[in-house]
Write a protein that holds these residues in place. Structure first.
Motif, short mmCIF file in Angstrom:
data_model
loop_
_atom_site.label_atom_id
_atom_site.label_comp_id
_atom_site.label_asym_id
_atom_site.label_seq_id
_atom_site.Cartn_x
_atom_site.Cartn_y
_atom_site.Cartn_z
N PRO A 12 -11.46 5.70 2.20
CA PRO A 12 -11.36 5.36 4.12
C PRO A 12 -9.57 6.27 4.68
O PRO A 12 -9.70 6.31 5.78
N ILE A 13 -8.75 4.92 4.08
CA ILE A 13 -7.27 6.00 4.17
C ILE A 13 -7.14 6.88 4.16
O ILE A 13 -6.26 7.17 4.98
N ILE A 14 -7.55 7.38 2.99
CA ILE A 14 -7.42 8.69 3.24
C ILE A 14 -7.66 9.52 3.87
O ILE A 14 -7.21 10.69 4.91
N GLU A 15 -9.29 9.04 4.98
CA GLU A 15 -10.22 9.91 5.75
C GLU A 15 -9.50 10.05 6.97
O GLU A 15 -9.17 10.77 7.83
N GLU A 16 -9.19 8.39 7.22
CA GLU A 16 -8.70 9.12 8.66
C GLU A 16 -6.91 8.87 8.93
O GLU A 16 -6.83 9.84 9.17
N ILE A 17 -6.66 8.99 7.45
CA ILE A 17 -4.73 10.09 7.93
C ILE A 17 -5.10 11.22 7.81
O ILE A 17 -4.57 12.39 8.25
N TYR A 48 -12.43 2.08 -8.18
CA TYR A 48 -10.96 1.03 -7.12
C TYR A 48 -10.07 2.01 -6.51
O TYR A 48 -9.87 1.94 -5.68
N THR A 81 0.81 -1.11 0.30
CA THR A 81 0.44 0.24 0.12
C THR A 81 0.67 0.75 -0.34
O THR A 81 1.16 2.12 -0.86
N PHE A 123 -1.25 11.75 -2.72
CA PHE A 123 -2.31 11.92 -2.24
C PHE A 123 -2.58 12.91 -2.68
O PHE A 123 -3.90 13.41 -2.40
N LEU A 168 -10.13 3.81 -1.73
CA LEU A 168 -8.42 4.54 -0.98
C LEU A 168 -9.41 5.57 0.05
O LEU A 168 -8.73 5.52 0.90
N LEU A 189 -5.87 3.23 -10.19
CA LEU A 189 -6.38 3.83 -9.75
C LEU A 189 -6.63 4.96 -10.22
O LEU A 189 -7.50 5.66 -9.99
#
Lengths: 124, 124
Positions: free
Chosen positions: B100-105, B94, B23, B33, B98, B74
């Motif tokens: 959720p990852i970007i949100e969390e970060i 696809y 990842t 990002f 990503l 992507l």
DNA sequence: GAAATTAGTTTCCAAAAGGAAACTAATGGT
DNA sequence: ACCATTAGTTTCCTTTTGGAAACTAATTTC
């Protein structure tokens, strides 16, 4: 007249971009996730333990990355007055708040591998 | 006898570590990002649009990062037969996984800033 | 005819990241 | 005396990353 950014040109986006830059700055480098992941699983570990757990890392990088993490209050370093000196590293409560990020990243990576195997027989 | 790793020395940990490496490899670099975030918000954008939206990026980096993202499915690149040529970039379905990852970060980074500001009591 | 626009590529260079090996310093074991 | 262990630091070196500027190539606008 020169065109200007429209999408990213507002306070919310700027804040989010800065936030992403902050987080990724703190988690930057080749080893941060490995160290954090190991400490999250292992509770208390000494320098040499980490060196053995994290495959491929050397003393210089481990030392430097631990300092970074300690500076950001993600890892706590405790020195014991033994001979020779004992140093314990552990994840802080604040460090544990990174778990959701690490989880998401790990799960996405696992899905990614699975998709690669399904679509073709490419072994990465 | 030499000591060996115990915590990271099992299949589950190895798989997770590889997943994280995958990842983060895909999301590596200074700009991924920003590009993904902009495309998630903007749907369809042309090369020059992205260049204007993403503050500080140059043509070389934008081009190279877009190629990376396209290779990993992507981002989708569409060339239109106009004069001069028009190229549209958009996030794929696809790529949207990503989010959720970007949100969390992003959220973690926002919290981090807030904690820094009221750091009168840093509880570690 | 010159300049601008499209979407890049290429070249050259500086800075950052990372690794291997040597080194420190105190002490315990053989 | 000599090696091992603890937890690092320092030095030297290579690789990777990223940026600025120049360049391509076709076409439209001034």
């Amino acid at each position: 007249m020169k065109k200007k950014a429209v999408l990213n040109n507002n306070a919310v986006c700027q804040t989010r971009m800065t936030a992403i830059k902050d987080t990724m700055g703190i988690l930057s480098g080749k080893w941060k996730f490995h160290i954090l992941g190991t400490l999250i699983r292992g509770e208390k570990l000494r320098f040499m333990d980490l060196l053995r757990e994290i495959d491929g890392i050397g003393t210089k990088m481990l030392s430097k990355e631990l300092q970074d993490l300690e500076m950001n209050h993600l890892v706590k370093r405790t020195v014991f007055n033994t001979k020779p000196v004992t140093v314990e590293y552990e994840i802080t409560e604040y460090g544990k708040t990174l778990s959701p990020i690490i989880e998401e990243i790990a799960n996405w990576g696992i899905d990614y591998r699975n998709k690669l195997h399904k679509k073709s027989e490419v072994t990465v």
